[in-house]
Write a protein that holds these residues in place. Sequence first.
Motif, PDB file in Angstrom:
ATOM      1  N   VAL A 122       0.904  -1.300   0.043  1.00 18.53           N
ATOM      2  CA  VAL A 122       0.079  -0.026  -0.025  1.00 18.53           C
ATOM      3  C   VAL A 122       0.846   1.231  -0.052  1.00 18.53           C
ATOM      4  O   VAL A 122       0.745   2.375  -0.652  1.00 18.53           O
ATOM      5  N   ALA A 123       2.317   1.309   0.896  1.00 19.72           N
ATOM      6  CA  ALA A 123       2.631   2.566   0.938  1.00 19.72           C
ATOM      7  C   ALA A 123       4.280   2.234   0.723  1.00 19.72           C
ATOM      8  O   ALA A 123       4.766   3.192   1.001  1.00 19.72           O
ATOM      9  N   LYS A 124       4.593   1.264   0.079  1.00 20.11           N
ATOM     10  CA  LYS A 124       6.078   1.001  -0.365  1.00 20.11           C
ATOM     11  C   LYS A 124       7.183   1.487   0.546  1.00 20.11           C
ATOM     12  O   LYS A 124       7.281   2.828   0.869  1.00 20.11           O
ATOM     13  N   ILE A 125       7.805   0.463   1.123  1.00 18.32           N
ATOM     14  CA  ILE A 125       8.664   0.680   2.117  1.00 18.32           C
ATOM     15  C   ILE A 125      10.128   0.961   1.496  1.00 18.32           C
ATOM     16  O   ILE A 125      10.531   0.491   0.479  1.00 18.32           O
ATOM     17  N   LYS A 126      10.653   2.220   2.069  1.00 15.14           N
ATOM     18  CA  LYS A 126      12.036   2.676   1.760  1.00 15.14           C
ATOM     19  C   LYS A 126      13.014   1.688   2.416  1.00 15.14           C
ATOM     20  O   LYS A 126      14.121   1.285   2.007  1.00 15.14           O
ATOM     21  N   ARG A 127      12.839   1.802   3.728  1.00 12.77           N
ATOM     22  CA  ARG A 127      13.920   1.395   4.807  1.00 12.77           C
ATOM     23  C   ARG A 127      13.280   0.753   5.839  1.00 12.77           C
ATOM     24  O   ARG A 127      12.219   1.281   6.466  1.00 12.77           O
ATOM     25  N   VAL A 128      13.832  -0.189   6.629  1.00 18.53           N
ATOM     26  CA  VAL A 128      13.693  -1.084   7.676  1.00 18.53           C
ATOM     27  C   VAL A 128      14.642  -1.050   8.549  1.00 18.53           C
ATOM     28  O   VAL A 128      15.717  -1.362   8.622  1.00 18.53           O
ATOM     29  N   VAL A 129      14.418  -0.626   9.963  1.00 19.70           N
ATOM     30  CA  VAL A 129      15.255  -0.809  10.994  1.00 19.70           C
ATOM     31  C   VAL A 129      14.813  -1.740  11.908  1.00 19.70           C
ATOM     32  O   VAL A 129      13.730  -1.403  12.644  1.00 19.70           O
ATOM     33  N   VAL A 130      15.406  -2.930  12.240  1.00 24.78           N
ATOM     34  CA  VAL A 130      14.881  -3.950  13.233  1.00 24.78           C
ATOM     35  C   VAL A 130      15.788  -4.542  14.369  1.00 24.78           C
ATOM     36  O   VAL A 130      16.932  -4.616  14.004  1.00 24.78           O
ATOM     37  N   SER A 131      15.082  -4.361  15.499  1.00 28.60           N
ATOM     38  CA  SER A 131      16.090  -5.011  16.540  1.00 28.60           C
ATOM     39  C   SER A 131      15.294  -6.352  16.920  1.00 28.60           C
ATOM     40  O   SER A 131      13.944  -6.317  17.475  1.00 28.60           O
ATOM     41  N   THR A 132      15.942  -7.530  17.126  1.00 26.35           N
ATOM     42  CA  THR A 132      15.317  -8.716  17.441  1.00 26.35           C
ATOM     43  C   THR A 132      15.546  -9.245  18.839  1.00 26.35           C
ATOM     44  O   THR A 132      16.485  -8.690  19.388  1.00 26.35           O
ATOM     45  N   TYR A 133      14.827  -9.826  19.395  1.00 26.24           N
ATOM     46  CA  TYR A 133      14.656 -10.475  20.797  1.00 26.24           C
ATOM     47  C   TYR A 133      14.233 -11.910  20.559  1.00 26.24           C
ATOM     48  O   TYR A 133      13.139 -12.272  20.684  1.00 26.24           O
ATOM     49  N   GLN A 134      15.411 -12.932  20.273  1.00 29.83           N
ATOM     50  CA  GLN A 134      15.143 -14.261  19.969  1.00 29.83           C
ATOM     51  C   GLN A 134      15.372 -15.298  20.932  1.00 29.83           C
ATOM     52  O   GLN A 134      16.382 -14.939  21.775  1.00 29.83           O
ATOM     53  N   SER A 135      14.291 -16.216  20.865  1.00 25.29           N
ATOM     54  CA  SER A 135      14.514 -16.952  22.041  1.00 25.29           C
ATOM     55  C   SER A 135      15.516 -18.081  21.689  1.00 25.29           C
ATOM     56  O   SER A 135      15.943 -18.204  20.591  1.00 25.29           O
ATOM     57  N   VAL A 136      15.688 -18.846  22.805  1.00 24.93           N
ATOM     58  CA  VAL A 136      16.925 -19.863  23.034  1.00 24.93           C
ATOM     59  C   VAL A 136      16.745 -20.998  21.732  1.00 24.93           C
ATOM     60  O   VAL A 136      17.515 -21.643  21.429  1.00 24.93           O
ATOM     61  N   SER A 137      15.332 -21.213  21.647  1.00 25.48           N
ATOM     62  CA  SER A 137      14.995 -22.509  21.065  1.00 25.48           C
ATOM     63  C   SER A 137      15.271 -22.175  19.602  1.00 25.48           C
ATOM     64  O   SER A 137      15.583 -23.242  18.663  1.00 25.48           O
ATOM     65  N   GLY A 138      15.549 -20.993  19.195  1.00 24.72           N
ATOM     66  CA  GLY A 138      16.548 -20.882  17.757  1.00 24.72           C
ATOM     67  C   GLY A 138      17.696 -21.454  17.630  1.00 24.72           C
ATOM     68  O   GLY A 138      18.040 -21.827  16.667  1.00 24.72           O
ATOM     69  N   SER A 139      18.305 -21.622  18.775  1.00 23.02           N
ATOM     70  CA  SER A 139      19.647 -22.429  18.928  1.00 23.02           C
ATOM     71  C   SER A 139      19.311 -23.997  18.885  1.00 23.02           C
ATOM     72  O   SER A 139      20.445 -24.828  19.000  1.00 23.02           O
ATOM     73  N   GLY A 140      18.370 -24.451  19.052  1.00 19.83           N
ATOM     74  CA  GLY A 140      18.246 -25.840  19.263  1.00 19.83           C
ATOM     75  C   GLY A 140      18.083 -26.222  20.869  1.00 19.83           C
ATOM     76  O   GLY A 140      18.037 -25.615  21.873  1.00 19.83           O
ATOM     77  N   LYS A 141      18.233 -27.453  20.943  1.00 17.94           N
ATOM     78  CA  LYS A 141      18.044 -27.972  22.403  1.00 17.94           C
ATOM     79  C   LYS A 141      19.183 -27.738  23.417  1.00 17.94           C
ATOM     80  O   LYS A 141      18.947 -27.197  24.418  1.00 17.94           O
TER      81      LYS A 141
END
Length: 340
Positions: free
Chosen positions: A146-165
Amino acid sequence: MGYRVVVVGATGNVGREMLQILSERQFPLDEVAAVASSRSQGDIIDFGDSGEELKVSNLENFDFAGWDMALFAAGSAVSKLHAPRAAAGCTVIDNSSLYRMDPDVPLIVPEVNPEALAGYKARNIIANPNCSTAQMVVALKPLHDVAKIKRVVVSTYQSVSGSGKQGMDELFNQSRNIFVGDSVEPSFYPKQIAFNVIPHIDDFLEDGTTKEEWKMVVETKKILDPKIKVTATCVRVPVFVGHSESINIEFERDISAQEAQDILREAPGVMLVDKREPGGYVTPVECVGDYATFVSRVREDTTVENGLNLWCVSDNLRKGAALNAVQIAELLGRKHLQKG
Ligand code: 2RA
């Protein structure tokens, strides 16, 4: 007539979630095979909540001929060894990062770029995006249209399951040890993860960013729009399941928070939970087991032209991995592998 589907890495976090979701969604199956390393050969595991049990086969000597699809969730090293072999027998949907940036392999989030799936015939391989990318592009796509993105700034808060067991075990053991006064010496992560945050996921690159941050940049460009500028800071937090992201967006044209909320409320895969009051937003513990990409805290950023901020939360084992892979399998079946 259904599909014959193999899950490779069936005993890991994501592989188990793939089996769970295949059974939950009544995926049109004739047969499902659970495949893992020789260590797990012969183990009996549940086929989700179906009540059925599966005997684990050894990947080393598994024959993919005659199967329709193979969902890989065993990491890049295993995909490098076995995905090409599997692709000679059936279509591979690979959750590892190995093929994501291969020009002959489509990188798919079904709510965002389903049309790109047609390119799978080149290698008979389809790539599943990184978990932190998947949820973000689901939230960005309807706004970009709808509004066409120019730029994204993202900070993530990622859980430990992303690293596996191992990541989950480290958080659990350190948290317990803090209460009983035992050692919290880090072993899996470089620093203590219990009651702490670590601004480092995956390897460091020459320019000081990490590979996880690089993935978010290049995968967003491949899936959504190569012209979008993306910068990311990826942080590991003491949460077991559920990735959260704070996303700042600059658009080509003005878009109010109300307009963005109205768009997101109707967007595929998105659940808007956004009340400007205590508790009027989603937190990671609430997203576990859900399919949705939750969006909260939508508000204008008046420090830039056409700016918006939002909060995005999703189950990283589901939309971030297993669910997205199964949705790709559903799309593949509907569009390209019709049965019966
Ligand atoms: C992580 N995105 O969270 C990476 C791989 N799943 O560790």
